[in-house]
Design a protein around this motif. Structure first.
Motif, mmCIF file in Angstrom:
data_model
loop_
_atom_site.group_PDB
_atom_site.id
_atom_site.type_symbol
_atom_site.label_atom_id
_atom_site.label_comp_id
_atom_site.label_asym_id
_atom_site.label_seq_id
_atom_site.Cartn_x
_atom_site.Cartn_y
_atom_site.Cartn_z
ATOM 1 N N GLY A 1 -14.792 34.010 1.935
ATOM 2 C CA GLY A 1 -15.311 33.301 3.091
ATOM 3 C C GLY A 1 -14.533 32.037 3.395
ATOM 4 N N TYR A 2 -14.749 31.548 4.588
ATOM 5 C CA TYR A 2 -14.072 30.339 5.074
ATOM 6 C C TYR A 2 -15.079 29.513 5.865
ATOM 7 C CZ TYR A 2 -11.306 27.590 8.442
ATOM 8 O OH TYR A 2 -10.799 26.588 9.231
ATOM 9 N N VAL A 3 -15.138 28.217 5.573
ATOM 10 C CA VAL A 3 -16.071 27.321 6.247
ATOM 11 C C VAL A 3 -15.294 26.403 7.195
ATOM 12 C CG1 VAL A 3 -17.851 25.554 5.989
ATOM 13 C CG2 VAL A 3 -17.599 27.353 4.245
ATOM 14 N N HIS A 4 -15.475 26.631 8.487
ATOM 15 C CA HIS A 4 -14.879 25.728 9.471
ATOM 16 C C HIS A 4 -15.923 24.691 9.865
ATOM 17 C CE1 HIS A 4 -13.915 24.382 13.628
ATOM 18 N NE2 HIS A 4 -12.704 24.313 13.116
ATOM 19 N N ALA A 5 -15.519 23.445 9.901
ATOM 20 C CA ALA A 5 -16.425 22.353 10.267
ATOM 21 C C ALA A 5 -16.227 21.969 11.723
ATOM 22 C CB ALA A 5 -16.186 21.141 9.376
ATOM 23 N N GLY A 6 -17.341 21.812 12.466
ATOM 24 C CA GLY A 6 -17.251 21.364 13.841
ATOM 25 C C GLY A 6 -18.238 22.054 14.754
ATOM 26 N N THR A 7 -18.462 21.440 15.904
ATOM 27 C CA THR A 7 -19.289 22.026 16.956
ATOM 28 C C THR A 7 -18.437 23.006 17.765
ATOM 29 O OG1 THR A 7 -18.687 20.387 18.615
ATOM 30 C CG2 THR A 7 -20.498 19.815 17.120
ATOM 31 N N ILE A 8 -19.027 23.613 18.787
ATOM 32 C CA ILE A 8 -18.259 24.500 19.651
ATOM 33 C C ILE A 8 -17.107 23.744 20.322
ATOM 34 C CG2 ILE A 8 -19.832 24.147 21.611
ATOM 35 C CD1 ILE A 8 -19.227 27.080 22.422
ATOM 36 N N LEU A 9 -17.333 22.473 20.651
ATOM 37 C CA LEU A 9 -16.287 21.699 21.315
ATOM 38 C C LEU A 9 -15.162 21.302 20.363
ATOM 39 C CD1 LEU A 9 -18.462 19.405 23.614
ATOM 40 C CD2 LEU A 9 -17.307 21.558 24.187
ATOM 41 N N ASP A 10 -15.435 21.361 19.077
ATOM 42 C CA ASP A 10 -14.413 21.051 18.073
ATOM 43 C C ASP A 10 -13.661 22.288 17.595
ATOM 44 O OD1 ASP A 10 -15.333 18.352 17.974
ATOM 45 O OD2 ASP A 10 -16.955 18.995 16.645
ATOM 46 N N THR A 11 -14.075 23.467 18.072
ATOM 47 C CA THR A 11 -13.533 24.726 17.554
ATOM 48 C C THR A 11 -12.486 25.268 18.502
ATOM 49 O OG1 THR A 11 -15.681 25.207 16.535
ATOM 50 C CG2 THR A 11 -14.128 27.041 16.747
ATOM 51 N N ASP A 12 -11.235 25.282 18.045
ATOM 52 C CA ASP A 12 -10.174 25.849 18.880
ATOM 53 C C ASP A 12 -10.073 27.355 18.646
ATOM 54 O OD1 ASP A 12 -8.836 26.135 16.441
ATOM 55 O OD2 ASP A 12 -7.507 24.419 16.787
ATOM 56 N N GLU A 13 -9.255 27.996 19.441
ATOM 57 C CA GLU A 13 -9.136 29.451 19.380
ATOM 58 C C GLU A 13 -8.664 29.923 18.007
ATOM 59 O OE1 GLU A 13 -9.364 33.339 21.132
ATOM 60 O OE2 GLU A 13 -10.015 31.398 21.892
ATOM 61 N N ALA A 14 -7.708 29.194 17.419
ATOM 62 C CA ALA A 14 -7.174 29.600 16.117
ATOM 63 C C ALA A 14 -8.248 29.530 15.031
ATOM 64 C CB ALA A 14 -5.984 28.716 15.750
#
Length: 248
Positions: A85-98
């Motif tokens: 698994g991988y945990v990305h931190a951020g809201t939708i506005l902080d989440t880029d396509e990559a």
């Protein structure tokens, strides 16, 4: 009870550290033959040294061809534990396509390819247990600043229930585990990456836990062991929350 996984062959991803490592050891101690996979060769080498029933193989779970080759060469399996698994931190506005694509590649697409690769062998023999790692941060509970992670872990629950429904009459079970906050090396990396004092950051994680402590990898491994064993033969399509009461 001992020998709960006698004569079973288990494939585990992300087995080099944390929950995956604890589960590989728990399975091996209960009689399973374990193929432990990870992208960290050094971690795999130290794991293999801990128990003779554990063999290892490097695997990048984002590579479908690697997955199919591994299963062709080493299967069939009685148990699959999808732990990577991988945990990305951020809201939708902080989440880029990559970051969005990476989250789905590791957390969802890998399970699609692994389940699809092991299922034929399980169905041919009329038995098998698939265990998928989801999270309390899914359809169970919304967690701030975990937009992509939460989306992927909710997808894992849908994937799990669909597989369970499709193969319930053919001897293959599929269940999901939803941990809360567990004290793993990956959590340690995230804590150290936060701004401010490291000890204060650890305390903030602990303070939000109703039990006043974090979970231990071995506590999640114990649930995975139950789901892999024949004692859970009447259990499929379920979502098991193990979070110290955090989602209550």
């Amino acid at each position: 009870m001992s020998g709960r996984l006698a004569n079973k062959y288990a494939l585990i991803t992300a087995a080099g550290a944390g929950i995956g490592r604890a589960t590989a050891l728990a399975f091996a101690r209960e009689g399973a033959k374990v193929l432990a996979t990870d992208i960290n060769a050094e971690a795999l080498a130290s794991l293999a040294a801990e128990h003779p029933a554990i063999t290892t193989r490097s695997l990048d779970v984002t590579q479908a061809e690697q997955i199919q080759t591994l299963v062709n060469e080493t299967g069939p399996f009685d148990v699959l534990f999808n732990c990577a698994g991988y945990v990305h931190a951020g809201t939708i506005l902080d989440t880029d396509e990559a970051s969005w694509r990476r989250s789905f590649a590791i957390n969802v697409n890998s399970m699609f390819h692994l389940c699809k690769a092991v299922l034929p062998g399980m169905l041919e023999r009329g038995r098998g247990s698939i265990i998928n790692m989801s999270s309390v941060a899914s359809s169970i509970k919304g967690v701030p600043n975990r937009f992509a992670y939460t989306a992927t872990k909710a997808a894992v629950i849908g994937l799990t229930r669909s597989i369970a429904a499709d193969y319930v009459a053919r001897g293959v079970r599929c269940n999901a585990i939803c941990p809360g906050t567990v004290k793993t090396p990956s959590l340690g990396d995230r804590v150290r990456a936060l701004a401010g004092d490291e000890e204060a950051n650890w305390r903030s994680f602990v303070q939000r836990q109703p039990m006043g402590r974090l979970g231990e990898p071995e506590e999640i491994a114990a649930l995975a062991l139950y789901l892999a064993a024949d004692e859970s033969a009447f259990t499929t399509g379920t979502v098991h929350v193990v979070d110290g009461g955090w989602s209550n």
